[in-house]
Design a protein around this motif. Structure first.
Motif, PDB file in Angstrom:
ATOM      1  N   GLU A 157      97.330   2.756  21.411  1.00 10.43           N
ATOM      2  CA  GLU A 157      97.528   2.984  19.981  1.00 10.43           C
ATOM      3  C   GLU A 157      97.267   4.441  19.607  1.00 10.43           C
ATOM      4  N   TYR A 158      96.211   5.024  20.192  1.00 12.63           N
ATOM      5  CA  TYR A 158      95.931   6.428  19.894  1.00 12.63           C
ATOM      6  C   TYR A 158      97.058   7.311  20.429  1.00 12.63           C
ATOM      7  N   ALA A 159      97.501   7.033  21.655  1.00 17.17           N
ATOM      8  CA  ALA A 159      98.589   7.816  22.243  1.00 17.17           C
ATOM      9  C   ALA A 159      99.850   7.708  21.398  1.00 17.17           C
ATOM     10  N   ALA A 160     100.160   6.502  20.920  1.00 14.06           N
ATOM     11  CA  ALA A 160     101.354   6.292  20.097  1.00 14.06           C
ATOM     12  C   ALA A 160     101.246   7.050  18.786  1.00 14.06           C
ATOM     13  N   ALA A 161     100.058   7.004  18.150  1.00 13.61           N
ATOM     14  CA  ALA A 161      99.863   7.721  16.893  1.00 13.61           C
ATOM     15  C   ALA A 161      99.975   9.226  17.114  1.00 13.61           C
ATOM     16  N   PHE A 162      99.420   9.696  18.207  1.00 20.10           N
ATOM     17  CA  PHE A 162      99.490  11.121  18.543  1.00 20.10           C
ATOM     18  C   PHE A 162     100.936  11.536  18.794  1.00 20.10           C
ATOM     19  N   LEU A 163     101.671  10.725  19.559  1.00 18.17           N
ATOM     20  CA  LEU A 163     103.073  11.032  19.852  1.00 18.17           C
ATOM     21  C   LEU A 163     103.912  11.007  18.575  1.00 18.17           C
ATOM     22  N   ALA A 164     103.666  10.037  17.712  1.00 22.64           N
ATOM     23  CA  ALA A 164     104.404   9.956  16.446  1.00 22.64           C
ATOM     24  C   ALA A 164     104.133  11.189  15.581  1.00 22.64           C
ATOM     25  N   ASP A 165     102.886  11.652  15.591  1.00 18.95           N
ATOM     26  CA  ASP A 165     102.541  12.841  14.823  1.00 18.95           C
ATOM     27  C   ASP A 165     103.235  14.076  15.392  1.00 18.95           C
ATOM     28  N   LEU A 166     103.301  14.174  16.707  1.00 16.80           N
ATOM     29  CA  LEU A 166     104.005  15.291  17.339  1.00 16.80           C
ATOM     30  C   LEU A 166     105.488  15.261  16.982  1.00 16.80           C
ATOM     31  N   ASN A 167     106.059  14.051  16.952  1.00 16.50           N
ATOM     32  CA  ASN A 167     107.475  13.930  16.582  1.00 16.50           C
ATOM     33  C   ASN A 167     107.688  14.348  15.125  1.00 16.50           C
ATOM     34  N   GLU A 168     106.760  13.968  14.263  1.00 17.15           N
ATOM     35  CA  GLU A 168     106.884  14.343  12.855  1.00 17.15           C
ATOM     36  C   GLU A 168     106.792  15.862  12.686  1.00 17.15           C
ATOM     37  N   THR A 169     105.949  16.477  13.500  1.00 17.38           N
ATOM     38  CA  THR A 169     105.769  17.932  13.423  1.00 17.38           C
ATOM     39  C   THR A 169     106.966  18.679  13.991  1.00 17.38           C
ATOM     40  N   THR A 170     107.475  18.218  15.132  1.00 12.82           N
ATOM     41  CA  THR A 170     108.564  18.932  15.819  1.00 12.82           C
ATOM     42  C   THR A 170     109.943  18.450  15.410  1.00 12.82           C
ATOM     43  N   GLN A 171     109.996  17.252  14.784  1.00 14.37           N
ATOM     44  CA  GLN A 171     111.285  16.634  14.447  1.00 14.37           C
ATOM     45  C   GLN A 171     112.139  16.441  15.696  1.00 14.37           C
ATOM     46  N   SER A 172     111.475  16.124  16.809  1.00 17.09           N
ATOM     47  CA  SER A 172     112.192  15.950  18.069  1.00 17.09           C
ATOM     48  C   SER A 172     111.346  15.110  19.012  1.00 17.09           C
ATOM     49  N   TRP A 173     111.883  13.965  19.446  1.00 19.95           N
ATOM     50  CA  TRP A 173     111.155  13.147  20.409  1.00 19.95           C
ATOM     51  C   TRP A 173     110.989  13.857  21.746  1.00 19.95           C
ATOM     52  N   PRO A 174     112.046  14.523  22.257  1.00 22.11           N
ATOM     53  CA  PRO A 174     111.859  15.246  23.525  1.00 22.11           C
ATOM     54  C   PRO A 174     110.748  16.294  23.448  1.00 22.11           C
ATOM     55  N   LYS A 175     110.694  17.066  22.359  1.00 26.90           N
ATOM     56  CA  LYS A 175     109.622  18.053  22.210  1.00 26.90           C
ATOM     57  C   LYS A 175     108.271  17.363  22.100  1.00 26.90           C
TER      58      LYS A 175
END
Length: 296
Positions: A157-175
């Motif tokens: 859950e923490y990893a997913a929340a962290f990854l989702a936040d990174l996606n929101e910041t970068t606007q890119s799942w690959p990034k």
């Protein structure tokens, strides 16, 4: 960064079906997608039940955080994947501990916690734990304790929340995937490619396994055994380089300090010599004046 929510015991039991489904998933991740980190101790025996904990946790975390299906599972494989010869498959392992460039597959949560405590007792703080290899140095505050950090649900859950936040910041799942591992311009993209190769290569098998359909061997994923080994060798090499550079830096600082001390000592010696010479000359002149005054 979002704070991960811990999965309740009720939620975990509610996903018992997914855990049971892991037995079907065992042949799903076919091909040596990843081989685990170099081990400091004998690896724990492969058990589908333990692998199923990461499978169930990542799937639920993907749903909770609206991640692309199986993307978190691919990251978990990239982080903790280990090859099972009997099953001819690679699986994520919940009791994985990574530190000092060396990975350890422990047989149980208790053993994994004990290993972390041994590392911490030696002063090691840069430690990755669990299904998603969360780094305790940077993200340890997200968990109440080691028991919580190794809980597959809380870890995922923490990893997913962290990854989702990174996606929101970068606007890119690959990034976001690259940044999950590293923002380094070389290591991040390399990791991103590894995860996406796993994701694309394994997705059909994950879906087929969930549906109870026959599984076909994944040729795409087979490259990752060698990739994983190379990545771990590179990680160990970088760790050694950092150690050597730190030692060289410390030696250089010590050398410069010694040079500064010697320079300061020399300057003080020269100053004291000039001071003594000037004082001697002053005393000589004073004595001459006194002698002249007495003679006059």
């Amino acid at each position: 960064m979002p704070i991960a929510k811990a999965l309740s015991a009720k939620a975990l039991s509610a996903r018992a079906v997914l855990v049971a489904l892991a037995a079907l998933l065992v042949p799903a991740l076919l091909g040596p997608a990843l081989i685990g980190p170099a081990q400091a101790a004998p690896a724990a025996p492969v058990t589908p039940e333990a692998h199923g904990l990461c499978v169930a946790a990542t799937r639920q975390a993907e749903i909770d955080n609206r991640l692309p299906p199986h993307l978190l599972a691919a990251i978990s494989l990239a982080e903790t994947g280990r090859w099972s010869s009997p099953h001819k498959a690679s699986f994520s392992w919940p009791w994985t501990v990574m530190a000092e460039g060396v990975g350890r597959y422990l047989p149980s949560k208790a053993a994994a916690i004990a290993e972390v405590r041994r590392l911490q007792a030696r002063g090691i703080t840069n430690i990755d734990v669990g299904c998603m290899q969360i780094n305790l140095y940077y993200h340890g505050d997200a968990f109440r304790d080691l028991e919580h950090a190794f809980d597959p649900g809380a870890n995922a859950e923490y990893a997913a929340a962290f990854l989702a936040d990174l996606n929101e910041t970068t606007q890119s799942w690959p990034k976001a995937v690259a940044y999950y591992h590293s923002r380094d311009e070389e290591r991040g993209p390399y990791y991103q490619k590894k995860v996406y190769d796993l994701w694309y290569g394994q997705r059909e098998h994950l879906v087929a396994s969930a549906a109870g359909l026959p599984i076909v061997h994944s040729a795409v994923a087979r490259r990752h055994m060698e990739d994983r080994q190379e990545m771990l060798k590179e990680r160990a090499r970088q760790t050694e380089l950092q150690r050597v550079r730190a030692a060289a830096r410390a030696a250089n600082v010590a050398f410069l300090q010694r040079q500064a001390d010697l320079t300061e000592a020399r300057m003080m010696s020269e100053f004291e010599a000039r001071k003594a010479k000037a004082l001697a000359a002053f005393r000589e002149r004073k004595a001459k004046r006194e002698a002249q005054q007495q003679g006059g």
